[in-house]
Design an enzyme around this catalytic site. Structure first.
Site, PDB file in Angstrom:
ATOM      1  N   VAL A 200     -31.072  36.340  19.878  1.00 17.51           N
ATOM      2  CA  VAL A 200     -30.025  35.630  20.866  1.00 17.51           C
ATOM      3  C   VAL A 200     -28.988  36.593  21.224  1.00 17.51           C
ATOM      4  O   VAL A 200     -28.663  37.058  22.662  1.00 17.51           O
ATOM      5  CB  VAL A 200     -29.296  34.497  20.080  1.00 17.51           C
ATOM      6  CG1 VAL A 200     -28.212  34.147  20.922  1.00 17.51           C
ATOM      7  CG2 VAL A 200     -30.251  33.300  20.164  1.00 17.51           C
ATOM      8  N   ASP A 201     -28.647  37.508  20.415  1.00 15.28           N
ATOM      9  CA  ASP A 201     -27.694  38.434  20.562  1.00 15.28           C
ATOM     10  C   ASP A 201     -28.278  39.685  21.729  1.00 15.28           C
ATOM     11  O   ASP A 201     -27.438  40.079  22.579  1.00 15.28           O
ATOM     12  CB  ASP A 201     -27.445  39.585  19.182  1.00 15.28           C
ATOM     13  CG  ASP A 201     -26.271  40.522  19.256  1.00 15.28           C
ATOM     14  OD1 ASP A 201     -25.467  40.385  20.087  1.00 15.28           O
ATOM     15  OD2 ASP A 201     -26.298  41.328  18.413  1.00 15.28           O
TER      16      ASP A 201
ATOM     17  N   ASP B 164     -32.449  28.928  26.864  1.00 21.45           N
ATOM     18  CA  ASP B 164     -31.953  30.110  27.017  1.00 21.45           C
ATOM     19  C   ASP B 164     -30.381  30.111  27.269  1.00 21.45           C
ATOM     20  O   ASP B 164     -29.938  29.817  28.211  1.00 21.45           O
ATOM     21  CB  ASP B 164     -32.368  31.137  27.978  1.00 21.45           C
ATOM     22  CG  ASP B 164     -31.984  32.549  28.271  1.00 21.45           C
ATOM     23  OD1 ASP B 164     -31.067  32.907  27.334  1.00 21.45           O
ATOM     24  OD2 ASP B 164     -32.509  33.228  29.110  1.00 21.45           O
ATOM     25  N   ILE B 165     -29.700  30.416  26.078  1.00 22.30           N
ATOM     26  CA  ILE B 165     -28.338  30.178  26.104  1.00 22.30           C
ATOM     27  C   ILE B 165     -27.514  31.050  27.248  1.00 22.30           C
ATOM     28  O   ILE B 165     -26.504  30.674  27.745  1.00 22.30           O
ATOM     29  CB  ILE B 165     -27.704  30.368  24.543  1.00 22.30           C
ATOM     30  CG1 ILE B 165     -26.213  29.834  24.495  1.00 22.30           C
ATOM     31  CG2 ILE B 165     -27.716  31.931  24.386  1.00 22.30           C
ATOM     32  CD1 ILE B 165     -25.644  29.716  23.160  1.00 22.30           C
TER      33      ILE B 165
END
Length: 179
Positions: free
Chosen positions: A37-38, A14-15
């Protein structure tokens, strides 16, 4: 893996939880949040991110803009809008490379030392992942060759084990070819 003095990592995860100077957000052109992701980054960063993004006036495909990280461990978020894959006949490759180079250049201009990228455009934008991984690794390697002191660490954060394997192979091949 190392190129020059820059350490490269490829991880699955998870960035939005990484402790780096900046994470790159695979954003939509409004910069106001979305899915994938956004959406995860916007939820983790909190409502102040949307407020700052509103002031930026959106972002065009292939470009990048920077905000604070708010509630993230990352101090900044670099938002870039990747191309939607339409068969490869609409400058998708160049636009994807531009996402990576514009994000890298923005990080350097702000004096950042560590930068984490998602696999831009490979989710709902359907960019073929192997090709995207080659473009990403070559583009970043080219930037590092021209600015070897720019960044200490690059991280590619993948959403699943397959993407991690594909990106790891592309990065290894790219770095090996550069000696």
């Amino acid at each position: 893996m190392i190129l020059g003095r820059t350490v490269w990592d490829v991880i699955k995860g998870d960035i939005s939880v990484l402790d780096v100077d900046a994470i790159v957000n695979a954003a939509n052109s409004s910069l106001l949040g979305g899915g994938g992701v956004d959406g995860a980054i916007h939820r983790a960063a909190g409502p102040d991110l949307v407020h700052e993004c509103r002031l930026l006036g959106g972002c065009k495909t292939g470009q990048a803009k920077i905000t604070k990280g708010y509630r993230l461990k990352a101090r900044h978020i670099i938002h870039t809008v990747g191309p939607v894959w339409r068969g490869g006949e609409h400058d998708e490759r160049d636009l994807l490379a531009s996402c990576y180079s514009a994000s890298f250049d923005l990080a350097v201009r702000h004096g950042l030392r560590s930068l984490a990228f998602p696999a831009i455009s490979t989710g709902i934008f359907r960019f073929p992942i192997a090709e995207a991984a080659r473009i990403a690794s070559r583009t970043i390697a080219d930037r590092i060759v021209f600015k070897p002191e720019a960044l200490d660490r690059i991280v590619f954060v993948c959403f699943d084990a397959n993407a991690e394997e594909v990106f790891a192979a592309a990065v290894a091949e790219c770095l090996e070819s550069r000696g």
